[in-house]
Motif scaffolding. Structure first.
Motif, PDB file in Angstrom:
ATOM      1  N   THR A   8       0.852  -1.117   0.089  1.00 53.97           N
ATOM      2  CA  THR A   8      -0.015  -0.044   0.137  1.00 53.97           C
ATOM      3  C   THR A   8       0.825   1.290   0.013  1.00 53.97           C
ATOM      4  OG1 THR A   8      -1.875   1.172   1.141  1.00 53.97           O
ATOM      5  CG2 THR A   8      -0.040  -0.138   2.447  1.00 53.97           C
ATOM      6  N   TYR A   9       0.276   2.483   0.378  1.00 55.62           N
ATOM      7  CA  TYR A   9       1.160   3.637   0.202  1.00 55.62           C
ATOM      8  C   TYR A   9       1.562   3.878   1.747  1.00 55.62           C
ATOM      9  CZ  TYR A   9      -0.751   5.011  -4.232  1.00 55.62           C
ATOM     10  OH  TYR A   9      -1.218   4.886  -5.742  1.00 55.62           O
ATOM     11  N   HIS A  10       2.628   3.077   2.055  1.00 57.52           N
ATOM     12  CA  HIS A  10       2.966   3.091   3.576  1.00 57.52           C
ATOM     13  C   HIS A  10       3.960   4.030   3.812  1.00 57.52           C
ATOM     14  CE1 HIS A  10       6.105   0.757   2.045  1.00 57.52           C
ATOM     15  NE2 HIS A  10       6.867   0.922   3.273  1.00 57.52           N
ATOM     16  N   HIS A  11       4.786   4.436   3.092  1.00 55.61           N
ATOM     17  CA  HIS A  11       6.206   4.995   3.305  1.00 55.61           C
ATOM     18  C   HIS A  11       5.573   6.672   2.933  1.00 55.61           C
ATOM     19  CE1 HIS A  11      10.251   6.557   2.508  1.00 55.61           C
ATOM     20  NE2 HIS A  11      10.485   6.145   3.642  1.00 55.61           N
ATOM     21  N   THR A  12       5.142   7.280   3.962  1.00 60.52           N
ATOM     22  CA  THR A  12       4.135   8.259   3.779  1.00 60.52           C
ATOM     23  C   THR A  12       4.275   9.635   4.801  1.00 60.52           C
ATOM     24  OG1 THR A  12       1.783   9.160   3.621  1.00 60.52           O
ATOM     25  CG2 THR A  12       2.300   7.332   5.236  1.00 60.52           C
ATOM     26  N   THR A  13       3.842  10.805   4.611  1.00 62.09           N
ATOM     27  CA  THR A  13       3.752  11.508   5.746  1.00 62.09           C
ATOM     28  C   THR A  13       2.246  12.176   5.737  1.00 62.09           C
ATOM     29  OG1 THR A  13       4.133  13.621   4.028  1.00 62.09           O
ATOM     30  CG2 THR A  13       5.728  12.728   5.348  1.00 62.09           C
ATOM     31  N   ASN A  14       1.367  11.308   5.435  1.00 59.61           N
ATOM     32  CA  ASN A  14      -0.113  11.405   5.296  1.00 59.61           C
ATOM     33  C   ASN A  14      -0.670  10.760   6.438  1.00 59.61           C
ATOM     34  OD1 ASN A  14      -2.915  10.557   4.627  1.00 59.61           O
ATOM     35  ND2 ASN A  14      -2.806  12.232   3.645  1.00 59.61           N
ATOM     36  N   PHE A  15      -1.566  11.196   7.403  1.00 56.39           N
ATOM     37  CA  PHE A  15      -2.009  10.614   8.377  1.00 56.39           C
ATOM     38  C   PHE A  15      -3.211   9.564   7.979  1.00 56.39           C
ATOM     39  CE2 PHE A  15      -1.066  14.669  10.688  1.00 56.39           C
ATOM     40  CZ  PHE A  15      -0.145  14.034  11.925  1.00 56.39           C
ATOM     41  N   GLU A  49       4.981  12.942  -1.359  1.00 54.95           N
ATOM     42  CA  GLU A  49       4.714  12.790  -0.049  1.00 54.95           C
ATOM     43  C   GLU A  49       5.895  13.383   0.769  1.00 54.95           C
ATOM     44  OE1 GLU A  49       2.429  11.319   2.216  1.00 54.95           O
ATOM     45  OE2 GLU A  49       1.471  11.301   0.392  1.00 54.95           O
ATOM     46  N   PHE A  50       7.020  13.587   0.297  1.00 55.63           N
ATOM     47  CA  PHE A  50       8.162  14.012   0.947  1.00 55.63           C
ATOM     48  C   PHE A  50       8.655  15.480   0.483  1.00 55.63           C
ATOM     49  CE2 PHE A  50       8.087   9.629   1.733  1.00 55.63           C
ATOM     50  CZ  PHE A  50       8.075   9.506   3.443  1.00 55.63           C
ATOM     51  N   ILE A  51       9.167  16.214   1.452  1.00 51.65           N
ATOM     52  CA  ILE A  51       9.529  17.715   1.200  1.00 51.65           C
ATOM     53  C   ILE A  51      10.732  17.691   0.163  1.00 51.65           C
ATOM     54  CG2 ILE A  51       8.558  18.403   2.985  1.00 51.65           C
ATOM     55  CD1 ILE A  51      11.248  18.718   4.170  1.00 51.65           C
ATOM     56  N   LYS A  52      10.910  18.668  -0.694  1.00 52.00           N
ATOM     57  CA  LYS A  52      11.935  18.966  -1.456  1.00 52.00           C
ATOM     58  C   LYS A  52      13.139  19.577  -0.653  1.00 52.00           C
ATOM     59  CE  LYS A  52       9.022  20.912  -5.180  1.00 52.00           C
ATOM     60  NZ  LYS A  52       8.577  22.112  -5.950  1.00 52.00           N
ATOM     61  N   HIS A  53      14.354  19.171  -1.425  1.00 52.28           N
ATOM     62  CA  HIS A  53      15.632  19.668  -0.872  1.00 52.28           C
ATOM     63  C   HIS A  53      15.629  21.101  -1.135  1.00 52.28           C
ATOM     64  CE1 HIS A  53      17.227  15.880   0.247  1.00 52.28           C
ATOM     65  NE2 HIS A  53      16.788  15.398  -1.119  1.00 52.28           N
ATOM     66  N   VAL A  79       8.903  11.240  12.782  1.00 52.16           N
ATOM     67  CA  VAL A  79       7.926  10.463  13.308  1.00 52.16           C
ATOM     68  C   VAL A  79       7.467   9.495  12.851  1.00 52.16           C
ATOM     69  CG1 VAL A  79       6.077  10.737  15.219  1.00 52.16           C
ATOM     70  CG2 VAL A  79       7.785  12.405  15.146  1.00 52.16           C
ATOM     71  N   PHE A  80       7.062   9.601  11.499  1.00 55.22           N
ATOM     72  CA  PHE A  80       6.250   8.551  10.963  1.00 55.22           C
ATOM     73  C   PHE A  80       7.268   7.468  10.915  1.00 55.22           C
ATOM     74  CE2 PHE A  80       2.202   9.897   8.610  1.00 55.22           C
ATOM     75  CZ  PHE A  80       1.856  10.952   9.688  1.00 55.22           C
ATOM     76  N   ALA A  81       8.543   7.644  10.445  1.00 50.03           N
ATOM     77  CA  ALA A  81       9.210   6.445   9.931  1.00 50.03           C
ATOM     78  C   ALA A  81       9.428   5.542  11.529  1.00 50.03           C
ATOM     79  CB  ALA A  81      10.701   6.922   9.554  1.00 50.03           C
ATOM     80  N   GLU A  82       9.513   6.215  12.561  1.00 43.91           N
ATOM     81  CA  GLU A  82       9.685   5.606  13.822  1.00 43.91           C
ATOM     82  C   GLU A  82       8.468   4.650  13.896  1.00 43.91           C
ATOM     83  OE1 GLU A  82      12.195   5.415  16.250  1.00 43.91           O
ATOM     84  OE2 GLU A  82      13.324   6.049  14.507  1.00 43.91           O
ATOM     85  N   PHE A  83       7.283   5.375  13.921  1.00 44.34           N
ATOM     86  CA  PHE A  83       6.075   4.467  14.071  1.00 44.34           C
ATOM     87  C   PHE A  83       6.020   3.156  13.421  1.00 44.34           C
ATOM     88  CE2 PHE A  83       1.726   3.416  13.084  1.00 44.34           C
ATOM     89  CZ  PHE A  83       1.157   3.297  14.432  1.00 44.34           C
ATOM     90  N   LEU A  84       6.597   3.333  12.045  1.00 50.26           N
ATOM     91  CA  LEU A  84       6.547   2.336  11.068  1.00 50.26           C
ATOM     92  C   LEU A  84       7.412   1.204  11.798  1.00 50.26           C
ATOM     93  CD1 LEU A  84       6.485   3.680   7.483  1.00 50.26           C
ATOM     94  CD2 LEU A  84       4.765   2.192   8.607  1.00 50.26           C
ATOM     95  N   LYS A  85       8.639   1.556  12.183  1.00 48.23           N
ATOM     96  CA  LYS A  85       9.807   0.895  12.737  1.00 48.23           C
ATOM     97  C   LYS A  85       9.378  -0.063  13.860  1.00 48.23           C
ATOM     98  CE  LYS A  85      14.523   0.706  14.036  1.00 48.23           C
ATOM     99  NZ  LYS A  85      15.561   1.956  14.168  1.00 48.23           N
TER     100      LYS A  85
END
Length: 358
Positions: A8-15, A49-53, A79-85
């Motif tokens: 699914t779309y799991h690698h995300t910054t969307n709640f 999903e992720f911000i630009k440089h 924080v999202f990445a930590e939640f997944l982990k």
């Protein structure tokens, strides 16, 4: 034991995306299955999903926005990445379009999860989400998948052939259910969003402590014309309530910014709100789970909100007005329907997962 790979779309910054990933993973594992989230990365979704440089900013306005707000978005992504982990088991490999076929060595069952995974306008025609990489003998299941923008005529034959390989398909929208019934010539089910598979009590147990004292209005996302913002500010003035907007960027005058970093904070904000104004599908759903007073503003792919509003007989909650202000939601009826929908969808998901290949 069957090894299930959830894509699914799991690698995300969307709640909403993270919450539906967690809910489906949690439900499948609670049923006793060995399940992992397939750590698949789609380039288009990653860019979305992720911000630009900073060096990718195209003009001075973008540069100013980046300098002012990027730190909030980076913190949220961390924080999202930590939640997944911490909360989900991930696949042994990180997959992309070039190596995703290797997932057949790790899983014998593939479960395409919720979200707009079949919307080619989001993932740039990525057929991975239709399991084109999966071996012939693998069990293929779709639960609560959404199409969004319908496929162009030249793509329909490819889509048809891939979806016919699925043992079971459940979708979140009545209109898509009917269309797929015709397209692939087999029964497609209408099922609830994965977040509805968990109870309000389960979600409440994850909530962070209350962060705003007293009653407040909460806004999450908005319609293209920003009518929701105007209505929420007017509602706040009328009821003498502060109006908070979940935002990691600009906030209009008359609102206060609130920037939750994790899903626990998001759950707390929704569950404690006096009234929610939302143009987010999951903002709408979590308002329902916690029996909040709410108004929804449909945008983009409208069938998700439309289907659940019709099912729950809540189409009158679309847009606030003075005339609607005193109307009260009958949550006795709503909760009965939610529980019924949850029960029937859980039954279907159990049937899907018990299914062997044809």
């Amino acid at each position: 034991m069957r090894s299930i790979g959830l894509i699914t779309y799991h690698h995300t910054t969307n709640f909403g995306s993270l919450l539906q990933t967690y809910a489906l993973y949690k439900t499948v594992t609670q049923m006793g299955y060995n399940c992992k989230v397939i750590d698949y990365r789609n380039d288009a979704v990653e860019k979305r999903e992720f911000i630009k440089h900073i060096y990718q900013c195209k003009d001075l306005r973008e540069l100013k926005e980046h300098i002012k707000y990027a730190r909030f978005k980076k913190r949220k992504a961390k924080v999202f990445a930590e939640f997944l982990k911490t909360n989900l088991a991930m696949s042994d490999l990180v997959y992309d379009r070039d190596n995703v076929q290797k997932a057949n060595q790790e899983f014998d069952t593939f479960l395409v999860g919720s979200d707009l995974v079949w919307d080619f306008s989001i993932n740039q025609n990525d057929l991975t989400y239709m399991l084109d990489f999966a071996d012939k003998d693998a069990v293929k299941i779709a639960y609560a998948s959404s199409v969004g923008t319908m496929w162009e005529s030249e793509d329909r034959e490819t889509v048809k052939n891939l979806l016919k390989r699925f043992q079971n398909i459940g979708v979140r929208e009545h209109s898509i259910q009917k269309e797929l019934d015709i397209l692939i010539g087999k029964k497609v089910d209408f099922v609830c969003d994965p977040t509805m598979l968990l109870t309000a009590e389960q979600w409440k147990s994850m909530s962070a402590p209350r962060s705003i004292e007293g009653d407040y209005v909460l806004c999450y996302m908005s319609d293209p014309k920003l009518e929701m913002y105007k209505d929420a500010i007017q509602y706040g003035k009328k009821h003498h309530l502060p109006v908070y907007l979940i935002s990691y960027g600009w906030v209009p005058e008359g609102m206060k910014a609130i920037r939750p970093n994790g899903v626990e904070e998001f759950i707390s904000l929704v569950s404690n709100a006096h009234t929610v104004f939302t143009a987010s599908y999951h903002g709408m759903l979590f308002s329902l789970y916690f029996n909040r007073n709410f108004y929804y503003y449909n945008r983009g792919w409208k069938e998700r909100m439309k289907s659940i509003a019709e099912y729950l007989q809540l189409t009158d909650r679309e847009h606030w007005s003075d005339e609607k202000d005193s109307a009260v939601i009958d949550y006795t009826l709503v909760n009965e329907r939610l529980n019924s929908f949850r029960t029937s969808s859980l039954r279907l998901l159990k049937e899907y997962l018990r299914r062997k290949n044809l």
